[in-house]
Each structure stands twice: as C-alpha cells, then as structure tokens.
Design a protein around this motif. Structure first.
Motif, PDB file in Angstrom:
ATOM      1  N   LEU A 156       0.836  -1.203   0.000  1.00  0.00           N
ATOM      2  CA  LEU A 156       0.000   0.000   0.000  1.00  0.00           C
ATOM      3  C   LEU A 156       0.869   1.250   0.000  1.00  0.00           C
ATOM      4  CD1 LEU A 156      -2.872   1.253   0.295  1.00  0.00           C
ATOM      5  CD2 LEU A 156      -2.534   1.124   2.786  1.00  0.00           C
ATOM      6  N   HIS A 157       1.897   1.240   0.818  1.00  0.00           N
ATOM      7  CA  HIS A 157       2.866   2.337   0.898  1.00  0.00           C
ATOM      8  C   HIS A 157       3.483   2.622  -0.471  1.00  0.00           C
ATOM      9  CE1 HIS A 157       7.134   3.576   1.466  1.00  0.00           C
ATOM     10  NE2 HIS A 157       6.678   4.316   2.451  1.00  0.00           N
ATOM     11  N   MET A 158       3.877   1.591  -1.183  1.00  0.00           N
ATOM     12  CA  MET A 158       4.510   1.754  -2.487  1.00  0.00           C
ATOM     13  C   MET A 158       3.529   2.302  -3.514  1.00  0.00           C
ATOM     14  SD  MET A 158       6.905  -1.667  -2.604  1.00  0.00           S
ATOM     15  CE  MET A 158       7.576  -1.288  -4.219  1.00  0.00           C
ATOM     16  N   ARG A 159       2.282   1.860  -3.457  1.00  0.00           N
ATOM     17  CA  ARG A 159       1.279   2.390  -4.391  1.00  0.00           C
ATOM     18  C   ARG A 159       1.077   3.880  -4.184  1.00  0.00           C
ATOM     19  NH1 ARG A 159      -1.928  -2.222  -3.144  1.00  0.00           N
ATOM     20  NH2 ARG A 159      -3.505  -0.915  -2.132  1.00  0.00           N
ATOM     21  N   HIS A 160       1.022   4.296  -2.920  1.00  0.00           N
ATOM     22  CA  HIS A 160       0.858   5.714  -2.625  1.00  0.00           C
ATOM     23  C   HIS A 160       2.091   6.517  -3.044  1.00  0.00           C
ATOM     24  CE1 HIS A 160      -3.018   6.170  -0.610  1.00  0.00           C
ATOM     25  NE2 HIS A 160      -2.825   4.982  -0.073  1.00  0.00           N
ATOM     26  N   GLU A 161       3.264   5.942  -2.863  1.00  0.00           N
ATOM     27  CA  GLU A 161       4.480   6.630  -3.277  1.00  0.00           C
ATOM     28  C   GLU A 161       4.467   6.910  -4.772  1.00  0.00           C
ATOM     29  OE1 GLU A 161       7.243   7.831  -1.785  1.00  0.00           O
ATOM     30  OE2 GLU A 161       6.312   7.512   0.163  1.00  0.00           O
ATOM     31  N   LYS A 162       3.977   5.978  -5.559  1.00  0.00           N
ATOM     32  CA  LYS A 162       3.965   6.138  -7.005  1.00  0.00           C
ATOM     33  C   LYS A 162       3.054   7.266  -7.455  1.00  0.00           C
ATOM     34  CE  LYS A 162       5.203   1.378  -8.171  1.00  0.00           C
ATOM     35  NZ  LYS A 162       4.752   0.090  -8.775  1.00  0.00           N
ATOM     36  N   ASP A 163       1.941   7.481  -6.736  1.00  0.00           N
ATOM     37  CA  ASP A 163       1.027   8.546  -7.161  1.00  0.00           C
ATOM     38  C   ASP A 163       1.197   9.836  -6.355  1.00  0.00           C
ATOM     39  OD1 ASP A 163      -0.305   8.163  -4.738  1.00  0.00           O
ATOM     40  OD2 ASP A 163      -1.884   6.945  -5.615  1.00  0.00           O
ATOM     41  N   GLY A 164       2.297   9.906  -5.563  1.00  0.00           N
ATOM     42  CA  GLY A 164       2.617  11.141  -4.857  1.00  0.00           C
ATOM     43  C   GLY A 164       1.818  11.407  -3.605  1.00  0.00           C
ATOM     44  N   THR A 165       1.152  10.386  -3.076  1.00  0.00           N
ATOM     45  CA  THR A 165       0.358  10.556  -1.852  1.00  0.00           C
ATOM     46  C   THR A 165       0.890   9.657  -0.741  1.00  0.00           C
ATOM     47  OG1 THR A 165      -1.238   8.873  -2.561  1.00  0.00           O
ATOM     48  CG2 THR A 165      -1.709  11.173  -3.151  1.00  0.00           C
ATOM     49  N   GLY A 166       2.196   9.467  -0.731  1.00  0.00           N
ATOM     50  CA  GLY A 166       2.804   8.501   0.170  1.00  0.00           C
ATOM     51  C   GLY A 166       2.796   8.894   1.629  1.00  0.00           C
ATOM     52  N   PHE A 167       2.915   7.878   2.480  1.00  0.00           N
ATOM     53  CA  PHE A 167       3.069   8.055   3.919  1.00  0.00           C
ATOM     54  C   PHE A 167       4.322   7.314   4.352  1.00  0.00           C
ATOM     55  CE2 PHE A 167       0.150   4.503   3.076  1.00  0.00           C
ATOM     56  CZ  PHE A 167       0.791   3.449   3.708  1.00  0.00           C
ATOM     57  N   LYS A 168       4.885   7.718   5.485  1.00  0.00           N
ATOM     58  CA  LYS A 168       6.009   6.991   6.070  1.00  0.00           C
ATOM     59  C   LYS A 168       5.469   5.749   6.769  1.00  0.00           C
ATOM     60  CE  LYS A 168       8.585  10.690   5.222  1.00  0.00           C
ATOM     61  NZ  LYS A 168       9.485  10.763   4.054  1.00  0.00           N
ATOM     62  N   LEU A 169       6.179   4.634   6.625  1.00  0.00           N
ATOM     63  CA  LEU A 169       5.790   3.380   7.273  1.00  0.00           C
ATOM     64  C   LEU A 169       6.912   2.921   8.185  1.00  0.00           C
ATOM     65  CD1 LEU A 169       3.918   0.915   7.606  1.00  0.00           C
ATOM     66  CD2 LEU A 169       5.015  -0.076   5.568  1.00  0.00           C
ATOM     67  N   VAL A 170       6.625   2.816   9.483  1.00  0.00           N
ATOM     68  CA  VAL A 170       7.640   2.390  10.435  1.00  0.00           C
ATOM     69  C   VAL A 170       7.113   1.243  11.286  1.00  0.00           C
ATOM     70  CG1 VAL A 170       8.639   4.711  10.527  1.00  0.00           C
ATOM     71  CG2 VAL A 170       6.996   4.020  12.260  1.00  0.00           C
ATOM     72  N   ILE A 171       8.052   0.461  11.793  1.00  0.00           N
ATOM     73  CA  ILE A 171       7.745  -0.669  12.665  1.00  0.00           C
ATOM     74  C   ILE A 171       8.068  -0.272  14.100  1.00  0.00           C
ATOM     75  CG2 ILE A 171       8.386  -3.041  13.261  1.00  0.00           C
ATOM     76  CD1 ILE A 171       9.122  -3.465  10.329  1.00  0.00           C
ATOM     77  N   ASN A 172       7.192  -0.604  15.006  1.00  0.00           N
ATOM     78  CA  ASN A 172       7.392  -0.237  16.399  1.00  0.00           C
ATOM     79  C   ASN A 172       8.272  -1.245  17.135  1.00  0.00           C
ATOM     80  OD1 ASN A 172       6.529   1.432  18.846  1.00  0.00           O
ATOM     81  ND2 ASN A 172       5.938  -0.623  19.497  1.00  0.00           N
ATOM     82  N   ASN A 173       9.466  -0.785  17.538  1.00  0.00           N
ATOM     83  CA  ASN A 173      10.300  -1.494  18.507  1.00  0.00           C
ATOM     84  C   ASN A 173      10.574  -2.959  18.188  1.00  0.00           C
ATOM     85  OD1 ASN A 173      11.625  -0.605  20.971  1.00  0.00           O
ATOM     86  ND2 ASN A 173      10.565  -2.311  21.946  1.00  0.00           N
ATOM     87  N   ASP A 174      10.802  -3.272  16.918  1.00  0.00           N
ATOM     88  CA  ASP A 174      11.147  -4.641  16.536  1.00  0.00           C
ATOM     89  C   ASP A 174      12.297  -4.564  15.538  1.00  0.00           C
ATOM     90  OD1 ASP A 174      11.338  -7.271  15.674  1.00  0.00           O
ATOM     91  OD2 ASP A 174       9.174  -7.620  15.780  1.00  0.00           O
ATOM     92  N   LEU A 175      13.517  -4.480  16.064  1.00  0.00           N
ATOM     93  CA  LEU A 175      14.694  -4.315  15.230  1.00  0.00           C
ATOM     94  C   LEU A 175      14.921  -5.513  14.320  1.00  0.00           C
ATOM     95  CD1 LEU A 175      17.234  -2.794  14.375  1.00  0.00           C
ATOM     96  CD2 LEU A 175      18.406  -3.742  16.366  1.00  0.00           C
ATOM     97  N   GLU A 176      14.718  -6.697  14.851  1.00  0.00           N
ATOM     98  CA  GLU A 176      14.936  -7.891  14.041  1.00  0.00           C
ATOM     99  C   GLU A 176      14.022  -7.890  12.817  1.00  0.00           C
ATOM    100  OE1 GLU A 176      14.698 -12.774  14.370  1.00  0.00           O
ATOM    101  OE2 GLU A 176      14.616 -11.550  16.189  1.00  0.00           O
ATOM    102  N   MET A 177      12.754  -7.559  13.018  1.00  0.00           N
ATOM    103  CA  MET A 177      11.807  -7.539  11.910  1.00  0.00           C
ATOM    104  C   MET A 177      12.154  -6.444  10.913  1.00  0.00           C
ATOM    105  SD  MET A 177       7.654  -7.207  12.043  1.00  0.00           S
ATOM    106  CE  MET A 177       6.672  -7.905  10.715  1.00  0.00           C
ATOM    107  N   ALA A 178      12.551  -5.276  11.420  1.00  0.00           N
ATOM    108  CA  ALA A 178      12.878  -4.157  10.535  1.00  0.00           C
ATOM    109  C   ALA A 178      14.092  -4.469   9.672  1.00  0.00           C
ATOM    110  CB  ALA A 178      13.127  -2.892  11.364  1.00  0.00           C
ATOM    111  N   VAL A 179      15.135  -5.039  10.270  1.00  0.00           N
ATOM    112  CA  VAL A 179      16.331  -5.404   9.512  1.00  0.00           C
ATOM    113  C   VAL A 179      15.993  -6.470   8.479  1.00  0.00           C
ATOM    114  CG1 VAL A 179      18.572  -6.560   9.680  1.00  0.00           C
ATOM    115  CG2 VAL A 179      17.989  -4.725  11.275  1.00  0.00           C
ATOM    116  N   ALA A 180      15.215  -7.468   8.892  1.00  0.00           N
ATOM    117  CA  ALA A 180      14.843  -8.540   7.967  1.00  0.00           C
ATOM    118  C   ALA A 180      14.004  -8.002   6.817  1.00  0.00           C
ATOM    119  CB  ALA A 180      14.087  -9.635   8.713  1.00  0.00           C
TER     120      ALA A 180
END
Length: 313
Positions: free
Chosen positions: A128-152
């Motif tokens: 969903l994030h990528m679709r919005h980025e393509k049409d210029g209506t993007g949002f930032k997407l972050v993961i809460n407090n899960d470093l392992e998941m974010a790195v993976a």
C-alpha cells in the motif's frame, strides 16, 4: 539499567541472526563476548544525522498507529489493513506505525501464528505504501520497537521507512539507525533515508533524544485506553508538545530546523485534535478514533480540517 538490559537483549537474541548477513550490512559483527552491537555501532557515529523536517510534507501532520491486537488473528490483520487502506485513500496521512502487542488477548506470548500475522500485515502495508508513493500521496511506514523484523524487512526488499523506538531505549538509537541503513544498503539501494522516532513524556526526555530522532510522539495528552493506569491528574496534557517545541527552539537557536516533528498523542480524536496543535504540536497521532471508525477517511478529513484551522507553524 533498562538500557543495559536492552543492549544485552540485542546481543543475545538478535546478534546470532544478524551475523550471517553482516557482510551485506557493511560491518563485521563480533561475538557478544567482545563488544555489544549497540556499543560498537554507537562509536561509529554518536551524532548520526537525522532526516530533516523538509523530508516531510507540509504540516500539520497526521500519524495512525495500529491497535495492539492488530495481529491476533488473520481476521484482525485484514480488518486493520482495510481501515488503513481507507484512511489513506486521499493521501492525507503522513505516518503509519505498525505497533502491536507481543502478547495475544489470552495472555500467551508471541507465537508462530502471531509472528506470521505480523509479516502478513507488514507486507500488505508495504505494498500500500509503495502504491501511494507512485502517485505522490505517500506516507512513512515504520515498525514499532522490533529491530529484528525491521532489519529482515529491509534485507528482503520489503519497503519500510524505519522504526519507532521505546523511550527507555533512546541511547541505542544511533546504533539502530546505522544497522537499518546498512541493511537497506545491502540490497543495493541508491539512497537510504531512515526515519526513527521515539516517545517522550517530558521536556527533559525530549532534550535527551531530539538530536537523533526524526519525530517524537508527545503525551499522554488525554485519557486513553493505551494507558489505562493513568488518572486524569497524571496525564501530561495537550500543552506539553508546545512546551517541548519552545524549549528546543531556545536550545537550538539558528539550528531550529533540526527539531524533530512533534506529534501529540494519547486519547486524540476529531473533537480535541485542534487543542494540542493550537499549543504548538506539529500534528497528532491517533489509534482507535480512526482504526475503529465506521468511515475512516471521513475521520481523517475532520482531523486534518480541525488541525489546519489552528496550526500556526
């Protein structure tokens, strides 16, 4: 003590999983018996450069956080995704935070099913994030407090923008940012802009973290189910974001552009969101007022309209 415990957890639980892919991260991970990952990476750059406010859209800003039970079942995953999909349809949301509890509603700890649900929701939100980025209506997407998941996720080319770190772990932010940047670079990314945020509940806490974060969640502003233990007289209130902004402006002087985005959070909905913004917040973070709404895009519209009426910059 808590920060030392967090660093120890990085070494004990995350380090073995990262060692295999450390070459792609751009640094060599040693064993926990030498130096901890947080200590070594922090020494690499204690003043890690944060993303500037110019990388956000024009304020006021709106952040949406998922509910803690968002991944308790496949049904909740799809309900959560549908709410966010509808809320972001007009491009009026600036930040989405995947924030879930590590325990299910029955009190059991995170299991394989819950972990699989987290990944399913993350992949859906990333698309969903990528679709919005393509049409210029993007949002930032972050993961809460899960470093392992974010790195993976970054290593697998699953698009995310960064992480939200617990307030008690702010000393580890430079090392976490560096690990995420190197994970992204390992996939061949030409540019790496990692968004890191944390929470704060006082001016003193903001002073400690503002130099190494891109945004702050400031609260608790009003009574909320997220902090049922707080009585009314224990709430930080809607004026705290403005007090923090004023204090940081005095501290930074000519460097005021480096002040992170300040989101007021805690019990905020379309009826009260104007208040912290009128006191100086750059925007608000919401959970249930949007996630449980019958018409999420309408609530997003009302919140943005209310904030814009009082926002003074």
């Amino acid at each position: 003590m808590k920060n030392r415990l967090f660093t120890s957890c990085l070494n004990i639980f995350l380090l073995p999983r990262l060692m295999q892919s450390s070459k792609s991260f751009g640094f060599t991970l040693q064993s926990p018996t030498t130096q901890g990952i947080a200590t070594r990476l922090k020494s690499h750059n204690d003043k890690t450069t944060c993303s500037s406010v110019s990388k956000w859209r024009n304020p006021p800003y709106l952040a949406i956080l998922t509910e803690p039970d968002a991944c308790d079942s496949s049904q909740r995953v799809h309900e959560t995704y549908r709410a966010i999909e509808r809320a972001t349809v007009d491009g009026d949301v600036d930040l989405v935070v995947l924030r879930i509890s590590h325990e299910t509603n029955d009190g059991t700890s995170q299991n394989d099913e819950l972990n699989a649900n987290k990944w399913e929701l993350l992949r859906m939100l990333s698309r969903l994030h990528m679709r919005h980025e393509k049409d210029g209506t993007g949002f930032k997407l972050v993961i809460n407090n899960d470093l392992e998941m974010a790195v993976a996720a970054l290593s697998r080319n699953i698009t995310i923008d960064g992480m939200h770190i617990k307030e008690r772990n702010v000393d580890s932010i430079p090392s976490i940012r560096h690990a995420l940047q190197n994970a992204a670079r390992g996939t061949g990314a030409s540019s790496v802009d990692i968004i890191i945020g944390t929470s704060c509940h006082s001016v003193q806490s903001a002073w400690k973290s503002y130099q190494c974060v891109d945004y702050l969640f400031v609260g608790t502003c009003y009574a909320t189910m997220s902090h049922p233990e707080k009585s009314v007289d224990q709430l930080e209130g809607p004026k705290l974001p403005g007090k923090i902004k004023e204090a940081l402006h005095r501290t930074c002087g000519d460097r005021s552009s480096s002040i992170p985005v300040l989101f007021a959070i805690g019990g905020i909905d379309q009826t009260n969101c104007h208040e912290p913004v009128s006191f100086g917040a750059d925007g608000v973070g919401v959970i249930r007022s949007v996630m449980r709404a019958d018409d999420p895009p309408r609530i997003v519209e009302l919140i943005n309209e209310s904030m814009k009426k009082v926002f003074v910059g």
